[in-house]
Design an enzyme around this catalytic site. Sequence first.
Site, PDB file in Angstrom:
ATOM      1  CE  LYS A 204      61.562  43.253  62.206  1.00  0.00           C
ATOM      2  NZ  LYS A 204      60.127  42.954  62.219  1.00  0.00           N
ATOM      3  NE  ARG A 238      58.838  43.998  55.874  1.00  0.00           N
ATOM      4  CZ  ARG A 238      59.818  44.713  56.420  1.00  0.00           C
ATOM      5  NH1 ARG A 238      60.674  44.147  57.253  1.00  0.00           N
ATOM      6  NH2 ARG A 238      59.950  45.998  56.137  1.00  0.00           N
TER       7      ARG A 238
HETATM    8  C1  7PJ Z   1      57.841  44.327  59.610  1.00  0.00           C
HETATM    9  C2  7PJ Z   1      57.121  45.092  58.704  1.00  0.00           C
HETATM   10  C3  7PJ Z   1      57.349  43.035  59.976  1.00  0.00           C
HETATM   11  C4  7PJ Z   1      55.507  43.460  58.471  1.00  0.00           C
HETATM   12  C5  7PJ Z   1      58.855  46.191  59.379  1.00  0.00           C
HETATM   13  C6  7PJ Z   1      62.267  46.067  59.662  1.00  0.00           C
HETATM   14  C7  7PJ Z   1      61.346  46.874  60.524  1.00  0.00           C
HETATM   15  N1  7PJ Z   1      55.969  44.668  58.129  1.00  0.00           N
HETATM   16  N2  7PJ Z   1      57.771  46.272  58.572  1.00  0.00           N
HETATM   17  N3  7PJ Z   1      56.177  42.657  59.369  1.00  0.00           N
HETATM   18  N4  7PJ Z   1      58.942  45.015  60.008  1.00  0.00           N
HETATM   19  N5  7PJ Z   1      54.378  43.001  57.924  1.00  0.00           N
HETATM   20  O1  7PJ Z   1      62.442  46.362  58.475  1.00  0.00           O
HETATM   21  O2  7PJ Z   1      62.892  45.147  60.187  1.00  0.00           O
HETATM   22  O3  7PJ Z   1      57.897  42.295  60.788  1.00  0.00           O
HETATM   23  S1  7PJ Z   1      59.964  47.521  59.546  1.00  0.00           S
END
Ligand code: 7PJ
Length: 260
Positions: A204, A238
């Site tokens: 990010k 994640r």
């Molecule tokens: C997140 C997400 C996050 C959760 C994305 C990317 C942007 N779901 N979906 N938490 N970020 N729960 O892939 O960096 O931080 S999309």
Amino acid sequence: MGVLNVTPDSFSDGGQFVSVASAFDHAQRMVDEGAALIDVGGESTRPGASPVSTQQELDRVIPVIEKIAANLDCVISIDSSCPQVMAAAAQAGAGLLNDVRAFQREGALQAAIKTGLPICLMHMSGEPATMQDQPRYDSVVDEVQAFLLARVEACLSAGVDRNNIIIDPGFGFGKTLAHNLTLVNALEKLRVMDLPILVGMSRKSMIGAILNNETSERLYGGLALASIAVQHGANIIRTHDVKPTSDAVAVAYAVKTCAN
Ligand code: 7PJ
């Protein structure tokens, strides 16, 4: 949790995994590298991304979910805010609903409850198109925590089992670098009702803002953040980079849980 974007415009790996075969291969690799969950997303939520139709989102994610469900040993998470996509994904074999809008869209919470699946509630300030236009908080920690608590309570009163809720402060979703860093330090304070915390910081812009680099160069910064997040109580990480992250996190977890 390995990230599997099936969007042509994802900020970090846009367009790489649009065919079912290549998406599946990537999922397989992430499972081999240690991912227990695969988060499948068909709507880009990067700042300024254009919206997708429900049909487009379904066409992108459902065949991929079906193929993973039939062939891999992992929990499939669907990253979506759309009630129809949640329902279809559950039918196709998803085991977790991950909604960056915390099930606030019309019909989303009802759709989620119908599936009986665990859900992840994420904090976002505003909407992706505009969320990075001067985000402001009096206290980012108090406001994110109050939001998560309110959403947890709404889910509990709507009938969600308390063992089926995960919370997420939503790094980069309507937050400046300072907000994001404050939230990393305060992670344990954000925990509400003892629920597990998921964090997503992989590649990010908060890393880019520190290191002044591009998404393809953010692995080492992401490993530092993942390790620190574990130290501060994160339960699910994640990430786009499963093998390096699972090693970093295993070491961080060993330090955190050592007996003396
Ligand atoms: C997140 C997400 C996050 C959760 C994305 C990317 C942007 N779901 N979906 N938490 N970020 N729960 O892939 O960096 O931080 S999309």
